[in-house]
Write an enzyme that holds these catalytic residues in place. Structure first.
Site, PDB file in Angstrom:
ATOM      1  N   GLU A   1      -0.583   4.822  -0.664  1.00  0.00           N
ATOM      2  CA  GLU A   1      -1.251   6.018  -0.787  1.00  0.00           C
ATOM      3  C   GLU A   1      -0.499   7.232  -0.749  1.00  0.00           C
ATOM      4  O   GLU A   1       0.479   7.626   0.328  1.00  0.00           O
ATOM      5  CB  GLU A   1      -2.381   6.081   0.028  1.00  0.00           C
ATOM      6  CG  GLU A   1      -3.678   5.164  -0.346  1.00  0.00           C
ATOM      7  CD  GLU A   1      -4.460   4.845   0.848  1.00  0.00           C
ATOM      8  OE1 GLU A   1      -4.367   5.138   2.065  1.00  0.00           O
ATOM      9  OE2 GLU A   1      -5.683   4.527   0.348  1.00  0.00           O
TER      10      GLU A   1
ATOM     11  N   THR B   1      -3.104   6.593 -22.213  1.00  0.00           N
ATOM     12  CA  THR B   1      -2.975   5.259 -21.635  1.00  0.00           C
ATOM     13  C   THR B   1      -1.630   4.821 -21.756  1.00  0.00           C
ATOM     14  O   THR B   1      -0.843   5.688 -22.364  1.00  0.00           O
ATOM     15  CB  THR B   1      -3.830   4.374 -22.261  1.00  0.00           C
ATOM     16  OG1 THR B   1      -3.771   4.228 -23.674  1.00  0.00           O
ATOM     17  CG2 THR B   1      -5.397   4.771 -22.179  1.00  0.00           C
TER      18      THR B   1
ATOM     19  N   LYS C   1      -1.230   1.024 -25.114  1.00  0.00           N
ATOM     20  CA  LYS C   1      -1.643   1.205 -26.565  1.00  0.00           C
ATOM     21  C   LYS C   1      -0.283   1.294 -27.379  1.00  0.00           C
ATOM     22  O   LYS C   1       0.731   0.317 -27.246  1.00  0.00           O
ATOM     23  CB  LYS C   1      -2.629   2.171 -26.934  1.00  0.00           C
ATOM     24  CG  LYS C   1      -3.972   2.001 -26.272  1.00  0.00           C
ATOM     25  CD  LYS C   1      -4.815   2.786 -26.509  1.00  0.00           C
ATOM     26  CE  LYS C   1      -6.404   2.722 -26.215  1.00  0.00           C
ATOM     27  NZ  LYS C   1      -6.591   3.513 -24.942  1.00  0.00           N
TER      28      LYS C   1
ATOM     29  N   TYR D   1       0.831  -1.143  -0.116  1.00  0.00           N
ATOM     30  CA  TYR D   1      -0.009   0.136  -0.012  1.00  0.00           C
ATOM     31  C   TYR D   1       0.934   1.452  -0.040  1.00  0.00           C
ATOM     32  O   TYR D   1       1.659   1.308   0.890  1.00  0.00           O
ATOM     33  CB  TYR D   1      -0.844   0.047   1.229  1.00  0.00           C
ATOM     34  CG  TYR D   1      -2.424   0.035   1.003  1.00  0.00           C
ATOM     35  CD1 TYR D   1      -3.004   0.824   0.145  1.00  0.00           C
ATOM     36  CD2 TYR D   1      -3.049  -1.129   1.210  1.00  0.00           C
ATOM     37  CE1 TYR D   1      -3.991   0.700  -0.335  1.00  0.00           C
ATOM     38  CE2 TYR D   1      -4.661  -1.185   0.685  1.00  0.00           C
ATOM     39  CZ  TYR D   1      -4.906  -0.177  -0.079  1.00  0.00           C
ATOM     40  OH  TYR D   1      -6.250  -0.339  -0.405  1.00  0.00           O
TER      41      TYR D   1
ATOM     42  N   ARG E   1      -1.438  -2.245 -18.654  1.00  0.00           N
ATOM     43  CA  ARG E   1      -2.595  -1.483 -18.921  1.00  0.00           C
ATOM     44  C   ARG E   1      -2.620  -0.098 -17.729  1.00  0.00           C
ATOM     45  O   ARG E   1      -2.278  -0.507 -16.553  1.00  0.00           O
ATOM     46  CB  ARG E   1      -3.816  -2.145 -18.431  1.00  0.00           C
ATOM     47  CG  ARG E   1      -3.748  -3.330 -19.179  1.00  0.00           C
ATOM     48  CD  ARG E   1      -5.194  -3.946 -19.457  1.00  0.00           C
ATOM     49  NE  ARG E   1      -6.156  -3.170 -19.989  1.00  0.00           N
ATOM     50  CZ  ARG E   1      -6.192  -3.490 -21.568  1.00  0.00           C
ATOM     51  NH1 ARG E   1      -5.285  -4.036 -22.113  1.00  0.00           N
ATOM     52  NH2 ARG E   1      -6.857  -2.389 -22.058  1.00  0.00           N
TER      53      ARG E   1
ATOM     54  N   ASP F   1      -5.887  14.303 -25.035  1.00  0.00           N
ATOM     55  CA  ASP F   1      -5.922  12.775 -24.619  1.00  0.00           C
ATOM     56  C   ASP F   1      -5.210  12.034 -25.788  1.00  0.00           C
ATOM     57  O   ASP F   1      -5.819  11.815 -26.886  1.00  0.00           O
ATOM     58  CB  ASP F   1      -7.479  12.449 -24.422  1.00  0.00           C
ATOM     59  CG  ASP F   1      -7.390  10.754 -24.057  1.00  0.00           C
ATOM     60  OD1 ASP F   1      -6.154  10.142 -24.460  1.00  0.00           O
ATOM     61  OD2 ASP F   1      -8.494  10.402 -23.721  1.00  0.00           O
TER      62      ASP F   1
HETATM   63  C1  PLP Z   1      -8.832   8.195 -26.432  1.00  0.00           C
HETATM   64  C2  PLP Z   1      -9.040   7.240 -25.274  1.00  0.00           C
HETATM   65  N1  PLP Z   1      -9.019   7.818 -24.023  1.00  0.00           N
HETATM   66  C3  PLP Z   1      -9.226   7.036 -23.020  1.00  0.00           C
HETATM   67  C4  PLP Z   1      -9.094   5.857 -23.167  1.00  0.00           C
HETATM   68  C5  PLP Z   1      -9.553   4.862 -21.800  1.00  0.00           C
HETATM   69  O1  PLP Z   1      -8.589   4.076 -21.586  1.00  0.00           O
HETATM   70  P1  PLP Z   1      -8.665   2.775 -20.741  1.00  0.00           P
HETATM   71  O2  PLP Z   1      -9.471   1.726 -21.291  1.00  0.00           O
HETATM   72  O3  PLP Z   1      -7.259   2.664 -20.149  1.00  0.00           O
HETATM   73  O4  PLP Z   1      -9.641   3.471 -19.388  1.00  0.00           O
HETATM   74  C6  PLP Z   1      -9.117   5.215 -24.555  1.00  0.00           C
HETATM   75  C7  PLP Z   1      -9.408   3.647 -24.751  1.00  0.00           C
HETATM   76  O5  PLP Z   1      -9.530   3.130 -25.714  1.00  0.00           O
HETATM   77  C8  PLP Z   1      -9.116   6.211 -25.386  1.00  0.00           C
HETATM   78  O6  PLP Z   1      -9.027   5.498 -26.871  1.00  0.00           O
END
Ligand code: PLP
Length: 426
Positions: A49, A219, A222, A47, A228, A193
């Protein structure tokens, strides 16, 4: 303790599926052995936090070093001044940013979900759409690329507090500079994002969101090819623009607001085993071999788009700048849905996903398109010379969608091809 054969047999079965198939899901990849090892390590027991050096539990001296290593490496990879490596996923990273910069009911702009946006950018069934007020911008119907003029018009009308660049199914680069100009005009923060193209951005193959975007989320699993997980980053920290306060007084900097939004805002204890695996993958992403890999991902995608076009398919926006593309099936097979293609290809050991195409007449459950990407097969070692064959096999199955013999024959070919490309050791 007795070995749990039931679970481990299933893991073996999944490994075999991954080993023998052609993986074209644009958001998937295969991590290295050392990423797997870090994820399966004793760090899961701890843990922690809080943040390195400022934890709520004792015994964090080692995980502090692990987390700091992850932070230092990712800062270098993206030239970021501040990073939080704790978000459990991309959706969590986005939820944390929204919690930090929006109040319930506040307006934000995101790309329309049916034009490639993500659920966490304002879907009515996601917290982003339940707690806040999302307004969508769209693609231009002619170019099938983001309509920045329209985006500006919408922003001037709606006065959002946050504008989000980024998508789940969009094969073109982003004009972050233009979006920042819009954000400045309406006093909004700009967030990118980059969940999908993160690896290409990190190694200079696409426009970089810094310095134009105030905040960047991604993320890690990918194109970045890590475990993950998610991240929140800033190119440069800045003063908390809304004057947010805590019972202890004003919080000066945005980094503090964001740190608090991740924990305790939306999460509990960080996954230090995953953070260790993130650190490993960031180290890999800084290497020369990763640079070669990510260049190949882009080359393979460009080749794949061309092969689909040569076979008479419509590729949305007529090509790709990144690792992915959307195939609009309506041109070549008006009667065949994305769902049918996804299902039949699974029987041929080819995996991709159904996806809405811009201005789709079908629902998200059937769709008129499929999304395809090259990060995973490129990790297996596939180069441009095999891409034509892959597209040919996909086309053969779609053309004979009810012919079990053809599907079986393609499956054999797929398995034979992938025999020549190694996966991590099981
Ligand atoms: C642009 C975008 N943002 C966020 C996410 C979410 O990621 P996660 O599945 O790890 O929560 C994705 C997942 O495909 C994504 O394509």
């Amino acid at each position: 303790m007795e070995k749990d054969t039931l679970v481990f047999q299933l893991i073996k079965k999944e490994y075999e599926r991954q080993l023998h198939g052609i993986e074209l899901i644009a958001s998937e990849n295969f991590v290295s052995n050392q990423v797997l090892e870090a994820m399966g390590s004793c760090l899961t027991n701890k843990y922690a936090e809080g943040l390195p050096g400022r934890r709520y539990y004792g015994g964090c001296q080692v995980v502090d070093e692990v987390e700091q290593l992850a932070i230092d490496r990712i800062k270098k990879l993206f030239n970021a001044e501040w990073v939080n490596v704790q978000p459990h996923s991309g959706a969590q990273a986005n939820a944390a940013v929204m919690l930090a910069v929006l109040k319930p009911g506040d307006t934000f702009l995101g790309l329309d979900l049916s034009h490639g946006g993500h659920l966490s950018h304002g879907s009515p069934v996601n917290s982003s759409g339940i707690l806040y007020r999302p307004v969508a911008y769209t693609l231009n119907p002619d170019t099938e690329q983001v309509d920045y003029d329209k985006l500006e018009e919408i922003a001037l009308r709606e006065r959002p507090k946050l504008i989000i660049a980024g998508a789940s199914a969009y094969s073109r680069d982003w004009d972050y500079e233009r979006m920042r100009q819009v954000a400045e005009k309406v006093g909004a923060l700009l967030m990118a994002d980059i969940a999908h193209p993160a690896g290409l951005i990190a190694r200079g193959l696409l426009n970089h969101p810094f310095p134009y975007c105030h905040i960047v989320t991604t993320t890690t699993h990918k194109t970045l090819r890590g475990p993950r997980g998610g991240l929140v980053m800033m190119g440069k920290d800045f003063e908390n623009p809304w004057g947010l306060t805590t019972p202890k007084g004003e919080i000066k900097m945005m980094s503090q607001v964001l740190d608090m939004a991740v924990f305790p805002g939306i999460q509990g204890g960080p996954l230090e085993h995953v953070i260790a695996a993130k650190a490993v993958s960031f180290g890999e992403a800084l290497s020369d071999s990763y640079l070669e890999y990510i260049k190949q991902v882009k080359k393979n995608a460009a080749m794949m788009a061309q092969c689909f076009i040569d076979k008479g398919y419509k590729v949305v926006s007529n090509g790709t700048d990144n690792h992915s593309m959307l195939i609009d099936l309506r041109t070549k097979f008006p009667e065949i849905t994305g769902k049918m293609v996804e299902n039949v290809l699974v029987r041929a050991d080819i995996t991709l996903n159904k996806n809405m195409v811009p201005f789709d007449s079908r629902t998200p459950f059937t769709t008129s398109g499929v999304r395809v990407g090259t990060p995973a097969i490129t990790t297996r070692g596939v180069k441009e010379d095999i891409i034509g064959q892959v597209v040919e096999l996909i086309d053969e199955v779609i053309m004979h969608i009810e012919d079990e013999k053809v599907i079986g024959r393609v499956r054999e070919k797929v398995n034979a091809i992938m025999n020549g490309y190694p996966l991590f050791a099981y």
